[in-house]
Design an enzyme around this catalytic site. Structure first.
Site, PDB file in Angstrom:
ATOM      1  N   GLY A 101      48.615  17.897  44.019  1.00 38.69           N
ATOM      2  CA  GLY A 101      49.025  17.170  42.823  1.00 38.69           C
ATOM      3  C   GLY A 101      50.451  17.522  42.477  1.00 38.69           C
ATOM      4  O   GLY A 101      51.257  17.830  43.368  1.00 38.69           O
TER       5      GLY A 101
ATOM      6  N   VAL B   7      45.272  22.118  46.694  1.00 42.43           N
ATOM      7  CA  VAL B   7      43.882  22.544  46.566  1.00 42.43           C
ATOM      8  C   VAL B   7      43.253  22.666  47.955  1.00 42.43           C
ATOM      9  O   VAL B   7      43.422  21.785  48.802  1.00 42.43           O
ATOM     10  CB  VAL B   7      43.088  21.551  45.687  1.00 42.43           C
ATOM     11  CG1 VAL B   7      41.641  22.000  45.525  1.00 42.43           C
ATOM     12  CG2 VAL B   7      43.745  21.410  44.305  1.00 42.43           C
TER      13      VAL B   7
ATOM     14  N   ASP C  48      46.689  14.046  30.884  1.00 47.58           N
ATOM     15  CA  ASP C  48      47.113  13.589  32.214  1.00 47.58           C
ATOM     16  C   ASP C  48      45.965  12.842  32.904  1.00 47.58           C
ATOM     17  O   ASP C  48      45.692  13.049  34.083  1.00 47.58           O
ATOM     18  CB  ASP C  48      47.601  14.784  33.044  1.00 47.58           C
ATOM     19  CG  ASP C  48      48.495  14.368  34.227  1.00 47.58           C
ATOM     20  OD1 ASP C  48      49.018  13.228  34.223  1.00 47.58           O
ATOM     21  OD2 ASP C  48      48.653  15.179  35.158  1.00 47.58           O
TER      22      ASP C  48
HETATM   23  N1  LIG Z   1      37.258  21.104  43.039  1.00 48.21           N
HETATM   24  C1  LIG Z   1      37.727  20.221  43.907  1.00 48.21           C
HETATM   25  N2  LIG Z   1      36.962  19.779  44.936  1.00 48.21           N
HETATM   26  C2  LIG Z   1      37.467  18.856  45.810  1.00 48.21           C
HETATM   27  N3  LIG Z   1      38.712  18.324  45.741  1.00 48.21           N
HETATM   28  C3  LIG Z   1      39.517  18.720  44.752  1.00 48.21           C
HETATM   29  C4  LIG Z   1      39.074  19.675  43.767  1.00 48.21           C
HETATM   30  N4  LIG Z   1      40.072  19.898  42.902  1.00 48.21           N
HETATM   31  C5  LIG Z   1      41.090  19.117  43.310  1.00 48.21           C
HETATM   32  N5  LIG Z   1      40.789  18.392  44.409  1.00 48.21           N
HETATM   33  C6  LIG Z   1      41.698  17.443  45.083  1.00 48.21           C
HETATM   34  O1  LIG Z   1      43.023  17.939  44.976  1.00 48.21           O
HETATM   35  C7  LIG Z   1      43.867  17.046  44.215  1.00 48.21           C
HETATM   36  C8  LIG Z   1      44.809  17.849  43.294  1.00 48.21           C
HETATM   37  O2  LIG Z   1      44.050  18.614  42.376  1.00 48.21           O
HETATM   38  P1  LIG Z   1      44.513  18.762  40.857  1.00 48.21           P
HETATM   39  O3  LIG Z   1      43.600  19.730  40.170  1.00 48.21           O
HETATM   40  O4  LIG Z   1      44.629  17.410  40.253  1.00 48.21           O
HETATM   41  O5  LIG Z   1      45.939  19.439  41.059  1.00 48.21           O
HETATM   42  P2  LIG Z   1      47.343  19.203  40.332  1.00 48.21           P
HETATM   43  O6  LIG Z   1      47.306  20.023  39.090  1.00 48.21           O
HETATM   44  O7  LIG Z   1      48.352  19.762  41.298  1.00 48.21           O
HETATM   45  O8  LIG Z   1      47.505  17.747  40.097  1.00 48.21           O
HETATM   46  C9  LIG Z   1      42.904  16.155  43.451  1.00 48.21           C
HETATM   47  O9  LIG Z   1      43.479  14.896  43.177  1.00 48.21           O
HETATM   48  C10 LIG Z   1      41.699  16.081  44.406  1.00 48.21           C
HETATM   49  O10 LIG Z   1      41.899  15.088  45.397  1.00 48.21           O
HETATM   50 MG   LIG Z   2      46.207  16.406  39.373  1.00 44.59          MG
END
Ligand SMILES: Nc1ncnc2c1ncn2[C@@H]1O[C@H](COP(=O)(O)OP(=O)(O)O)[C@@H](O)[C@H]1O
Ligand SMILES: [Mg+2]
Length: 306
Positions: free
Chosen positions: A48, A53, A160
């Protein structure tokens, strides 16, 4: 399904830093690498605004979890504070439609969070592949609305809401995630003055202008953009540059969804347009009111094939 390309060239704007970050500042993890002596990296899951992740094995408990790594090594303290803030906010929330976050940790200069591992794909990936049916869109919007109702009821604004932060599990349950930009409704001014937080495509007019203050209605607006996207296949406002795009959010009326999709039942359009009202007080008074409005749409959801 992974990896996928982001739908927009703009990531989350974090304290004025536009993403994606240049490759030189992103330090990735590799499979089999062990983080903090405890988490063995299995595979990359997603990225993101400022983090990446991974699926990891928690070697202490012998179970799979997700590990979110702040992608900026030697990050400035305010970035680290904001990153770790996510745990505090989400810990106070326990809901089937909100991703569970377990812990925060660090491994030298690297900061990370551990979370429940989800199977499925985020809504951005889903929308890149296909248009959801009306019934699916209605179910996911309802799940998002109850997640927001729960968070707002506990004084937490997400700030967000967007497809990349809405995860659709394999059995079709939507989970709201990434409280990285969340804010307490009861604590004023955690944001540096003048800093723009959010993602331009989904930013409510008040988020762009800084006035009136962000409120539950700000999250409802962002969900309105998501709803528009699900029902019409396109964003209500588009521009290659973030600043002009933000001005469209403030100034331009959206093209009514039925102009693009004449089949869409009129009550659906009414809900979407109410969420996209420029003035927060013209939207639904809260997420519960949205949930009630969505419930009334079910009789129309199966009328014609979407
Ligand atoms: N717990 C999870 N299990 C599977 N995929 C995840 C998980 N958390 C995040 N992702 C994947 O990683 C991406 C980025 O995670 P996110 O928490 O939105 O990070 P950021 O704060 O960098 O935007 C998400 O859009 C999703 O596709
Ligand atoms: Mg995100």
């Amino acid at each position: 399904m992974r990896p996928s390309t982001p739908m927009s060239p703009h990531g989350t704007l974090l304290q004025g830093i536009a993403t994606p970050l240049p490759a030189s500042v992103v330090r990735g993890l590799v499979p089999a690498q062990v983080v903090a002596g405890r988490y063995r990296v299995e595979r990359w899951l997603g990225a993101g605004g400022s983090s990446t992740v991974y699926e990891v094995t928690d070697l202490h408990r012998n179970e799979r979890v997700a590990l979110k790594l702040l992608a900026v090594p030697h990050a400035e303290p305010h970035l680290v504070t904001r990153f770790l803030q996510e745990v505090q906010y989400v810990r106070a929330l326990e809901h089937v439609n909100i991703l569970r976050v377990f812990d925060a940790g660090s491994d030298g200069e690297r900061h990370f969070l551990t979370m429940e591992l989800l199977e499925g794909s985020d809504l951005r990936q889903v929308l890149a592949e296909r248009r959801p049916t009306w019934a699916e869109a209605l179910r996911w919007l309802t799940h998002a609305a109850v997640a927001l109702e729960h968070a707002h009821g506990r004084g937490v604004l997400h700030r967000d809401v967007k497809p990349a932060n809405l995860f659709v599990t394999r059995i079709g349950v939507l989970k709201l995630m990434d409280f990285g930009l969340a804010k307490s409704m009861h604590v004023a001014g955690t944001t540096a003055q003048g800093a723009v937080l959010g993602t331009p495509e989904y930013m409510a007019p008040e988020q762009v202008m800084g006035t009136p203050a962000v409120s539950p209605a700000t999250d409802l607006y962002a969900l309105g953009v998501v709803a528009y996207q699900m029902f019409t296949g396109q964003l209500p406002f588009r521009h290659e540059q973030p600043v002009p795009l933000m001005f469209l959010q403030v100034q331009q009326a959206p093209v009514p969804p039925r102009t693009l999709c004449p089949d869409l039942p009129e009550p659906f359009e009414r809900v979407v347009l109410k969420l996209l009202e420029k003035r927060p007080e013209d939207r639904y008074p809260d997420a519960a009111a949205l949930r009630t409005a969505l419930a009334k749409l079910w009789p129309y959801a199966f009328k014609a094939p979407a």
